[in-house]
Design a protein around this motif. Structure first.
Motif, PDB file in Angstrom:
ATOM      1  N   ALA A 146      88.530  12.585 -23.422  1.00 12.39           N
ATOM      2  CA  ALA A 146      89.656  11.778 -23.779  1.00 12.39           C
ATOM      3  C   ALA A 146      90.949  12.918 -24.578  1.00 12.39           C
ATOM      4  O   ALA A 146      91.581  12.376 -25.528  1.00 12.39           O
ATOM      5  CB  ALA A 146      89.342  10.501 -24.377  1.00 12.39           C
ATOM      6  N   THR A 174      85.766   8.344 -20.985  1.00 18.19           N
ATOM      7  CA  THR A 174      84.631   8.651 -21.806  1.00 18.19           C
ATOM      8  C   THR A 174      84.907   9.606 -22.626  1.00 18.19           C
ATOM      9  O   THR A 174      85.813  10.694 -22.369  1.00 18.19           O
ATOM     10  CB  THR A 174      83.347   9.017 -21.242  1.00 18.19           C
ATOM     11  OG1 THR A 174      83.291  10.338 -20.870  1.00 18.19           O
ATOM     12  CG2 THR A 174      82.987   7.961 -19.859  1.00 18.19           C
ATOM     13  N   ASN A 175      84.351   9.602 -23.879  1.00 16.14           N
ATOM     14  CA  ASN A 175      84.781  10.851 -24.809  1.00 16.14           C
ATOM     15  C   ASN A 175      83.304  10.729 -25.768  1.00 16.14           C
ATOM     16  O   ASN A 175      82.893   9.580 -26.067  1.00 16.14           O
ATOM     17  CB  ASN A 175      85.753  10.558 -25.995  1.00 16.14           C
ATOM     18  CG  ASN A 175      86.322  12.081 -26.391  1.00 16.14           C
ATOM     19  OD1 ASN A 175      86.638  12.821 -25.459  1.00 16.14           O
ATOM     20  ND2 ASN A 175      86.271  12.076 -27.492  1.00 16.14           N
ATOM     21  N   SER A 177      83.208  11.268 -29.050  1.00 18.68           N
ATOM     22  CA  SER A 177      83.444  10.743 -30.279  1.00 18.68           C
ATOM     23  C   SER A 177      84.668   9.760 -29.966  1.00 18.68           C
ATOM     24  O   SER A 177      85.335   9.668 -28.997  1.00 18.68           O
ATOM     25  CB  SER A 177      83.735  11.794 -31.373  1.00 18.68           C
ATOM     26  OG  SER A 177      85.087  12.616 -30.850  1.00 18.68           O
ATOM     27  N   ASN A 208      77.212   9.866 -20.194  1.00 15.41           N
ATOM     28  CA  ASN A 208      78.234   9.820 -19.124  1.00 15.41           C
ATOM     29  C   ASN A 208      77.721   9.682 -17.714  1.00 15.41           C
ATOM     30  O   ASN A 208      78.329   8.992 -16.986  1.00 15.41           O
ATOM     31  CB  ASN A 208      78.947  11.672 -19.178  1.00 15.41           C
ATOM     32  CG  ASN A 208      79.608  11.622 -20.365  1.00 15.41           C
ATOM     33  OD1 ASN A 208      80.610  10.681 -20.713  1.00 15.41           O
ATOM     34  ND2 ASN A 208      79.577  12.776 -20.843  1.00 15.41           N
ATOM     35  N   ALA A 224      87.185  16.800 -17.889  1.00 12.08           N
ATOM     36  CA  ALA A 224      88.405  17.167 -18.685  1.00 12.08           C
ATOM     37  C   ALA A 224      88.099  17.423 -20.048  1.00 12.08           C
ATOM     38  O   ALA A 224      88.707  17.372 -21.086  1.00 12.08           O
ATOM     39  CB  ALA A 224      89.319  15.929 -18.686  1.00 12.08           C
ATOM     40  N   THR A 225      86.672  17.632 -20.138  1.00 14.85           N
ATOM     41  CA  THR A 225      86.058  18.055 -21.567  1.00 14.85           C
ATOM     42  C   THR A 225      86.233  19.417 -22.065  1.00 14.85           C
ATOM     43  O   THR A 225      86.340  19.747 -23.259  1.00 14.85           O
ATOM     44  CB  THR A 225      84.451  17.710 -21.845  1.00 14.85           C
ATOM     45  OG1 THR A 225      83.759  18.725 -20.829  1.00 14.85           O
ATOM     46  CG2 THR A 225      84.195  16.426 -21.202  1.00 14.85           C
ATOM     47  N   GLY A 226      86.296  20.436 -21.288  1.00 12.39           N
ATOM     48  CA  GLY A 226      86.362  21.684 -21.557  1.00 12.39           C
ATOM     49  C   GLY A 226      84.925  22.609 -21.454  1.00 12.39           C
ATOM     50  O   GLY A 226      84.977  23.660 -21.494  1.00 12.39           O
ATOM     51  N   LEU A 227      84.086  21.646 -21.320  1.00 10.97           N
ATOM     52  CA  LEU A 227      82.640  22.122 -21.402  1.00 10.97           C
ATOM     53  C   LEU A 227      82.486  22.929 -20.052  1.00 10.97           C
ATOM     54  O   LEU A 227      82.835  22.480 -19.098  1.00 10.97           O
ATOM     55  CB  LEU A 227      81.658  21.022 -21.291  1.00 10.97           C
ATOM     56  CG  LEU A 227      81.491  20.535 -22.880  1.00 10.97           C
ATOM     57  CD1 LEU A 227      80.322  19.256 -22.968  1.00 10.97           C
ATOM     58  CD2 LEU A 227      81.434  21.296 -23.816  1.00 10.97           C
ATOM     59  N   LYS A 229      83.787  26.193 -20.158  1.00 11.91           N
ATOM     60  CA  LYS A 229      84.493  27.146 -20.392  1.00 11.91           C
ATOM     61  C   LYS A 229      84.980  27.224 -22.001  1.00 11.91           C
ATOM     62  O   LYS A 229      84.722  28.147 -22.426  1.00 11.91           O
ATOM     63  CB  LYS A 229      86.011  26.855 -19.726  1.00 11.91           C
ATOM     64  CG  LYS A 229      87.068  27.988 -19.874  1.00 11.91           C
ATOM     65  CD  LYS A 229      88.538  27.636 -19.437  1.00 11.91           C
ATOM     66  CE  LYS A 229      89.526  28.397 -20.309  1.00 11.91           C
ATOM     67  NZ  LYS A 229      90.356  27.396 -20.952  1.00 11.91           N
ATOM     68  N   PHE A 251      88.662  20.484 -14.277  1.00 14.12           N
ATOM     69  CA  PHE A 251      90.005  21.125 -14.543  1.00 14.12           C
ATOM     70  C   PHE A 251      90.161  22.684 -14.739  1.00 14.12           C
ATOM     71  O   PHE A 251      91.246  23.262 -14.661  1.00 14.12           O
ATOM     72  CB  PHE A 251      90.476  20.229 -15.975  1.00 14.12           C
ATOM     73  CG  PHE A 251      91.067  19.177 -15.980  1.00 14.12           C
ATOM     74  CD1 PHE A 251      91.238  18.734 -14.701  1.00 14.12           C
ATOM     75  CD2 PHE A 251      91.505  18.362 -17.132  1.00 14.12           C
ATOM     76  CE1 PHE A 251      92.205  17.588 -14.464  1.00 14.12           C
ATOM     77  CE2 PHE A 251      92.326  17.275 -16.894  1.00 14.12           C
ATOM     78  CZ  PHE A 251      92.422  16.703 -15.795  1.00 14.12           C
ATOM     79  N   TYR A 253      89.139  26.800 -13.838  1.00  7.47           N
ATOM     80  CA  TYR A 253      88.907  27.613 -13.029  1.00  7.47           C
ATOM     81  C   TYR A 253      88.207  28.822 -13.039  1.00  7.47           C
ATOM     82  O   TYR A 253      87.734  29.830 -12.484  1.00  7.47           O
ATOM     83  CB  TYR A 253      90.203  28.029 -11.977  1.00  7.47           C
ATOM     84  CG  TYR A 253      90.929  28.940 -12.751  1.00  7.47           C
ATOM     85  CD1 TYR A 253      91.040  30.134 -12.819  1.00  7.47           C
ATOM     86  CD2 TYR A 253      91.856  28.365 -13.690  1.00  7.47           C
ATOM     87  CE1 TYR A 253      91.986  31.115 -13.285  1.00  7.47           C
ATOM     88  CE2 TYR A 253      92.790  29.256 -14.227  1.00  7.47           C
ATOM     89  CZ  TYR A 253      92.899  30.656 -14.236  1.00  7.47           C
ATOM     90  OH  TYR A 253      93.158  31.595 -15.019  1.00  7.47           O
ATOM     91  N   TYR A 280      95.958  23.662 -10.496  1.00  4.68           N
ATOM     92  CA  TYR A 280      96.422  23.053 -11.824  1.00  4.68           C
ATOM     93  C   TYR A 280      96.975  24.206 -12.591  1.00  4.68           C
ATOM     94  O   TYR A 280      98.143  24.143 -13.027  1.00  4.68           O
ATOM     95  CB  TYR A 280      95.324  22.458 -12.499  1.00  4.68           C
ATOM     96  CG  TYR A 280      95.683  21.419 -13.639  1.00  4.68           C
ATOM     97  CD1 TYR A 280      96.865  21.343 -14.057  1.00  4.68           C
ATOM     98  CD2 TYR A 280      94.656  20.899 -14.359  1.00  4.68           C
ATOM     99  CE1 TYR A 280      97.346  20.409 -15.201  1.00  4.68           C
ATOM    100  CE2 TYR A 280      95.118  20.059 -15.483  1.00  4.68           C
ATOM    101  CZ  TYR A 280      96.437  19.778 -15.835  1.00  4.68           C
ATOM    102  OH  TYR A 280      96.563  19.009 -17.082  1.00  4.68           O
TER     103      TYR A 280
END
Ligand SMILES: NC(=O)c1ccc[n+]([C@@H]2O[C@H](COP(=O)([O-])OP(=O)(O)OC[C@H]3O[C@@H](n4cnc5c(N)ncnc54)[C@H](OP(=O)(O)O)[C@@H]3O)[C@@H](O)[C@H]2O)c1
Length: 316
Positions: A146, A174-175, A177, A208, A224-227, A229, A251, A253, A280
């Motif tokens: 989120a 979902t998030n 926290s 999740n 969209a968590t960045g996990l 990278k 999200f 590459y 993107y």
């Protein structure tokens, strides 16, 4: 600490964390050649959450240096805007709503701030989704994470839903926290729209996956968590239950991209369409370059394909 010397030729800046590592350093000179512009890109690196004075110094320098034309801001887009808001003569509506600036540009003597993610994430989504797909299906969307980019995509869809039925039937965010979920919910509450949202606290990958397992066939799942990278791992556990005939969008590459590998392992069995963050990235940069150099850069069609091809060649 960055050193600011007046630019000797038209210059755009990339305000980030490890700017030299980004593909844009190779792509930008080729794009400038293509557009017939003699300009350079310079990186300005800050640690996340640097001192306000550091961000102010960077923005003031760009504002006052005639050949410094603007900047793209990634990680620091909230902090940098907060520190330098009064330096802008113009603030775009999304920058106002989100209180962030990913694009800094000049219009005559005015310095402008724009938040481009609600536009660029939408362009990237439309690039791979078949037109009219949601109108004809019961597909939902699951946004894992989120943060800023998740919020940006939700704003794009909120806008689109006001004039089109080609939007997911339901969007679950979902998030791990609670704070970001609450902030997202508060922003959505300010904006009337026909879209239906739910927000689920998911502290573990298993949580999740439990949400994902409830999705109807054909749904879209986004990391969209960045996990994969920004941090190690994936927001999903091993053997995650992707929706049959689903779309899976990461999200990013570059990086380990474990989430993408998990989707690839299920690709055949679940008949998945899998997309990474390259497009993107292209939209993110071309939209800010268009603002900084006052160009009309197309978002689809043959000229856009050439722009994409140049980027691909430059990074091979
Ligand atoms: N390809 C491109 O051009 C492009 C463009 C934009 C963004 N991106 C990438 O997209 C990623 C996200 O960007 P962002 O700006 O939205 O980052 P962000 O603001 O840091 O948001 C990430 C969110 O994910 C949450 N999260 C982390 N692990 C989770 C998990 N296991 N389950 C559920 N939620 C989890 C975080 O929760 P907490 O609140 O608990 O920390 C945070 O709210 C970044 O890696 C960025 O590089 C790529």
């Amino acid at each position: 600490m960055p050193v600011y010397t007046p630019a000797e030729k038209p210059t755009m800046y990339f305000i980030g964390v490890t700017t030299t590592k980004s593909s844009i350093m190779k792509v930008f000179p080729r794009w400038m050649e293509h557009f017939g512009i003699d300009a350079q890109l310079k990186g300005i690196d800050f640690l996340p959450h640097s001192e306000s004075s550091e961000y102010r110094k960077a923005v003031s320098f760009i504002k006052n240096d005639p050949l410094s034309l603007g900047a793209l801001v990634t990680t620091h887009k909230l902090d940098c805007f907060r520190a330098s808001k009064d330096l802008f003569e113009g603030i775009g509506p999304y920058a106002q709503l989100l209180q962030e600036a990913s694009s800094i540009s000049k219009r005559g003597t005015e310095l402008w701030a724009h938040a481009k993610d609600p536009i660029t994430s939408g362009l990237a989504l439309e690039y791979f989704m078949p037109e009219g797909y949601f109108t004809q299906s019961k597909a939902q969307m699951l946004l894992l994470g989120a943060g800023g980019s998740s919020l940006a995509l939700s704003l794009y869809l909120i806008n689109k839903s006001r004039e089109s039925l080609d939007v997911p039937k339901h969007i679950i965010i979902t998030n791990r926290s609670e704070q970001r979920l609450k902030e997202m919910q508060e922003i959505h509450a300010q904006l009337e729209c026909p879209l239906s949202f739910s927000y689920e606290l998911c502290p573990t990958p298993k949580d999740n996956d439990n949400v994902m397992a409830r999705l109807p066939a054909g749904s879209v799942v986004i990391n969209a968590t960045g996990l994969g990278k920004d941090g190690p791992g994936s927001p999903l556990p091993p053997n995650a239950r992707f929706p049959r005939d689903g779309f899976v969008w990461e999200f990013n590459y570059r990086g380990e991209l474990e989430f993408l590998q998990q989707a690839k392992a299920a690709e055949q069995e679940k008949h998945l369409t899998i997309v990474d963050g390259w497009q993107y990235f292209i939209y993110g940069w071309t939209q800010v370059i268009a603002e900084v150099f006052h160009l009309d850069i197309p978002t689809t069609g043959p000229e856009f394909d050439v722009i994409c091809d140049i980027a691909l060649q430059a990074t091979r």
